[in-house]
Design a protein around this motif. Sequence first.
Motif, PDB file in Angstrom:
ATOM      1  N   LEU A   1      58.270  18.496 154.082  1.00  0.00           N
ATOM      2  CA  LEU A   1      59.231  17.769 153.257  1.00  0.00           C
ATOM      3  C   LEU A   1      59.822  16.712 154.346  1.00  0.00           C
ATOM      4  O   LEU A   1      60.234  17.163 155.544  1.00  0.00           O
ATOM      5  CB  LEU A   1      60.233  18.728 152.660  1.00  0.00           C
ATOM      6  N   PHE A   2      59.944  15.583 153.843  1.00  0.00           N
ATOM      7  CA  PHE A   2      60.891  14.531 154.723  1.00  0.00           C
ATOM      8  C   PHE A   2      61.554  13.933 153.880  1.00  0.00           C
ATOM      9  O   PHE A   2      61.669  13.927 152.595  1.00  0.00           O
ATOM     10  CB  PHE A   2      59.683  13.481 155.381  1.00  0.00           C
ATOM     11  N   ASP A   3      62.563  13.676 154.538  1.00  0.00           N
ATOM     12  CA  ASP A   3      64.080  13.110 153.709  1.00  0.00           C
ATOM     13  C   ASP A   3      64.152  11.605 154.200  1.00  0.00           C
ATOM     14  O   ASP A   3      63.362  10.893 154.581  1.00  0.00           O
ATOM     15  CB  ASP A   3      65.090  13.931 153.883  1.00  0.00           C
TER      16      ASP A   3
ATOM     17  N   THR B   1      55.713  26.072 165.556  1.00  0.00           N
ATOM     18  CA  THR B   1      57.173  26.378 165.864  1.00  0.00           C
ATOM     19  C   THR B   1      58.002  25.398 165.343  1.00  0.00           C
ATOM     20  O   THR B   1      59.028  24.977 166.207  1.00  0.00           O
ATOM     21  CB  THR B   1      57.382  26.874 167.195  1.00  0.00           C
ATOM     22  N   CYS B   2      57.655  25.144 164.106  1.00  0.00           N
ATOM     23  CA  CYS B   2      58.453  23.757 163.433  1.00  0.00           C
ATOM     24  C   CYS B   2      59.873  23.960 163.431  1.00  0.00           C
ATOM     25  O   CYS B   2      60.537  23.013 163.220  1.00  0.00           O
ATOM     26  CB  CYS B   2      57.655  23.279 162.121  1.00  0.00           C
ATOM     27  N   GLU B   3      60.259  25.333 163.233  1.00  0.00           N
ATOM     28  CA  GLU B   3      61.657  25.395 163.252  1.00  0.00           C
ATOM     29  C   GLU B   3      62.542  24.885 164.220  1.00  0.00           C
ATOM     30  O   GLU B   3      63.776  24.915 164.057  1.00  0.00           O
ATOM     31  CB  GLU B   3      61.920  26.880 162.844  1.00  0.00           C
TER      32      GLU B   3
ATOM     33  N   SER C   1      56.276  17.641 161.550  1.00  0.00           N
ATOM     34  CA  SER C   1      57.890  18.055 161.683  1.00  0.00           C
ATOM     35  C   SER C   1      58.586  17.536 162.624  1.00  0.00           C
ATOM     36  O   SER C   1      59.853  17.432 162.227  1.00  0.00           O
ATOM     37  CB  SER C   1      57.597  19.681 161.499  1.00  0.00           C
ATOM     38  N   CYS C   2      58.355  17.331 163.733  1.00  0.00           N
ATOM     39  CA  CYS C   2      59.131  16.881 164.675  1.00  0.00           C
ATOM     40  C   CYS C   2      59.238  15.422 164.414  1.00  0.00           C
ATOM     41  O   CYS C   2      60.366  14.860 164.539  1.00  0.00           O
ATOM     42  CB  CYS C   2      58.477  17.029 166.247  1.00  0.00           C
ATOM     43  N   ARG C   3      58.320  14.615 164.152  1.00  0.00           N
ATOM     44  CA  ARG C   3      58.304  13.287 164.011  1.00  0.00           C
ATOM     45  C   ARG C   3      59.538  12.935 162.616  1.00  0.00           C
ATOM     46  O   ARG C   3      60.217  11.921 163.070  1.00  0.00           O
ATOM     47  CB  ARG C   3      57.204  12.590 163.533  1.00  0.00           C
TER      48      ARG C   3
ATOM     49  N   ILE D   1      56.131  26.044 155.545  1.00  0.00           N
ATOM     50  CA  ILE D   1      56.881  25.057 155.246  1.00  0.00           C
ATOM     51  C   ILE D   1      57.845  24.703 156.317  1.00  0.00           C
ATOM     52  O   ILE D   1      58.653  25.498 157.076  1.00  0.00           O
ATOM     53  CB  ILE D   1      57.621  25.470 154.029  1.00  0.00           C
ATOM     54  N   SER D   2      57.902  23.178 156.369  1.00  0.00           N
ATOM     55  CA  SER D   2      58.908  22.580 157.574  1.00  0.00           C
ATOM     56  C   SER D   2      59.200  21.453 157.317  1.00  0.00           C
ATOM     57  O   SER D   2      58.721  20.788 156.181  1.00  0.00           O
ATOM     58  CB  SER D   2      57.840  22.741 159.007  1.00  0.00           C
ATOM     59  N   GLY D   3      59.604  20.577 158.283  1.00  0.00           N
ATOM     60  CA  GLY D   3      60.044  19.348 157.986  1.00  0.00           C
ATOM     61  C   GLY D   3      61.653  19.422 157.931  1.00  0.00           C
ATOM     62  O   GLY D   3      62.401  20.026 158.387  1.00  0.00           O
ATOM     63  N   ALA D   4      62.030  18.536 156.852  1.00  0.00           N
ATOM     64  CA  ALA D   4      63.620  18.235 156.723  1.00  0.00           C
ATOM     65  C   ALA D   4      63.875  19.571 155.721  1.00  0.00           C
ATOM     66  O   ALA D   4      64.017  19.240 154.751  1.00  0.00           O
ATOM     67  CB  ALA D   4      63.784  17.063 156.146  1.00  0.00           C
ATOM     68  N   LEU D   5      63.660  20.649 156.132  1.00  0.00           N
ATOM     69  CA  LEU D   5      64.127  21.759 155.349  1.00  0.00           C
ATOM     70  C   LEU D   5      65.475  22.824 156.087  1.00  0.00           C
ATOM     71  O   LEU D   5      65.458  22.743 157.291  1.00  0.00           O
ATOM     72  CB  LEU D   5      62.930  22.775 155.331  1.00  0.00           C
TER      73      LEU D   5
END
Lengths: 188, 641
Positions: B451-453, A118-120, A78-80, B375-379
């Motif tokens: 999700l990735f963009d 803590t991906c947010e 998620s950071c990457r 859920i995480s990433g490009a969100l």
Amino acid sequence: MERFAGLLGQLPREQGQMLRALHLAQEELGWISRDAIRLIARHLRVSEAQVYGPATFYAEFRHSPPPQTLVTWCSGPSCRVVGGDRIRRIFEAEFGCRLGENTADDALGLWLGQCNGTCERAPMVWVNGRVVGPLTMVDTVRLARRLKDGEDPIDWPEQPIKIAPATFTGAEEVYGSAHAAELDGAAR
Amino acid sequence: MSSSYEEIREAAELAAAPRRAPERPLLRVDLSTSSIAAEADRLWEALVPLCAERGVDLIRVGTLGLSWLQPVVELERPGAGAVVYGPVPPAEAAEFLDAALSADPAEAAARWLIGARTPEAGVPSLDAHPFWAPQERRLMRSMGVIDPESLDDAIAEGAYEALDRAIGMEPMAICDLVLAAGVGGRGGGGFPAGQKWKFLLGAPGPTKYLVCNADEGDPGAFVNRVLMESDPHLVIEGMAIAGKATGAEYGFIYIRDEYPLAIARMELALVQARERGLLGEDILGSDFSFDLEITRGAGSYVCGEETGLIASVEGLRGMPKIRPPFPAQKGVFAEPSNVNNTETYANVPLIVRRGADWYRQHGTESDPGTKMFSISGALVRPGILEVPFGMGMDELLLGCGGGPPEGREPKGIQPGGPLGGLLPASDLRLKLERPPFTERGVLLGSGGLILFDDRASAVDLTKYFSEFCEDESCGRCTTCHGGSQRLVEVLERILHGDGRAEDLERIGVIDQTLQNANCLHGQFTPYAVRGLVNYFRSELDVHIEQRRDPALAAPGLTRYLVTDPHSAELAGARPLCPTGAIVDRAAPPADHAAEEGERAEIEPAGLTIDDARCIRCDVCRELAPQAVRVVDRFLAPLEAV
């Protein structure tokens, strides 16, 4: 070391106590020294190799003294996907050490961390265990330089909350203080 | 003298009354790992005196899952609803509190307002929120509402009621019930829990062990953490019921060391449960005894594999073993054992309390019930939620999660952790249950969805996953450890513009070799690269054939080019460049300079980027977006004209 030996002596002499013993060594001594391995081996009645194996298998156990200020870089995806790898390159350049190393004077270290969800706050790092993020690249450079200058850029609360105090009416009756001491031990 | 469940429940309801039906305003502060990362502990510190002055009770709660709005708080007023607010920065604590306590919070506290969890006049309901609306909160019902450090609060909401009922049941009847509900292994395996329990029930005793797998190592997955931080007694109750169903009297909860708050709350919950006679000898006055201990992991991904986990509980290196023998035959300390995921155990009390039919009201034939997803990433709205199995992935990621930020296009999804594989954005239509994912050659896994963009490079992401698998390989099989090393080498080469035509074939051979690894770690390692080859083939081809990264993200294939050497912003960025790569342009050759000497004085040569020093960190472009461009390293001209 004496204090560690004393606490180690309280653990049952079972193979199953290995991780607990190693965690104890790291908490008490800051890292797993050769002397600590010898003590654990004697206490658990196994060979030093049988301690050395787990001590080097698990990524959390350190084999050199920790730096004064530790930056843990989150390697998670998620950071990457939002530029996390650039943060690693910036810290490596600013600190003059590679990921997993300390600076020559052991003042700063840049170590690998695994995602704790803590991906947010991605992309981020932990500075001495506290999340700092989301970081822009400019933020990252500024953070690295303030750390290099010996500043603590983050004015954290004294004690990070693990078991928070309750303040609602009647808290005493509900929580009591009966097992507070026990919890104090358990929480560690 | 042990009390009956009814007595315990009655006392707990009395004790929890001030939080369940507050007579004064009650402020719930989310104190979970994600909110503390957003300084919720400082907010708490600020709120303590403020609430005391204003006659407001203050309690800590777990998380509602609205991670992107942390720190989140909820104010419940007597005779009104519970209204959720966030983010509330510590510096705004006093201002916020007065606004939320005013006669018209919807107006006065509008800038913090999220929605009303229980109806309040004039305040929009949380049920209308896109993140909240499609959820079916069963496991998460009490999360963010009860104090996770109070056993009374948990019991008042029904905790341990199912254990009381299970104690009166025959072990086989419990196994049958769990089997009828169809709850599958939530770590991603999906194997029916009831069946697994029957294996252990049938195994010879007297000593049997239960193990709870809370070694949630998949980056981007934090379902188990949220469960343990927000409602720890749910997990403990589930394990105690499993103990009754299988004849095991002792269990281990293996929690990864990256979750200190979860470890602390579980330790506390165990102490509380023992004190109240809900764990230990002769539980609730019956002849059933069961106890648990926590094993702290130490940072090893492969310990999430059940035999690796068992080795780790035993204090050895966490190296997986070849099955059979299965854990039910020979597990922890060579005794029959059962390993389930945290979320699997947490479902059990609900099934015992409400029955198998109720459980199957949601979900699909292959995957009954609900599932927590992180859920995480490009969100726009990353967080954690619980939805029925079978919901569309688009509804979850684009609907609840809000999709990527404006101006960005979804490019792909990474389900199920580093071993899960990659999917293209067109697969957002897939239903969230195991079969469609398996058919596409990926794993739904334990609940992490990223999700990735278009900013992300699929090749770079694949290299990362392969590196992760290499790092975490236990080293027992050369197929796994050596295979993942070779894979990383090939991808690394491709990402530096040295890709070769035969690399695809080479990747295929490595993939086949890895499938012969002894455990799932090695066998699933090629899933990511297989996803790359199957679904991002054109991008991979461009990397190899044209030495170019279409996403302009790979450092080995891109270069930073100054398009405006005289930009003031770029000059401002110069001292911030970590490697001092922003340098003066070389002075023109001497004779040339003599000719233009006058002009050079008026107009300095300007700035350029020294490619040898540049680490592609993007600092200059962040500060001088008009003056710097990222271009293809091997194709673009060396200097902008």
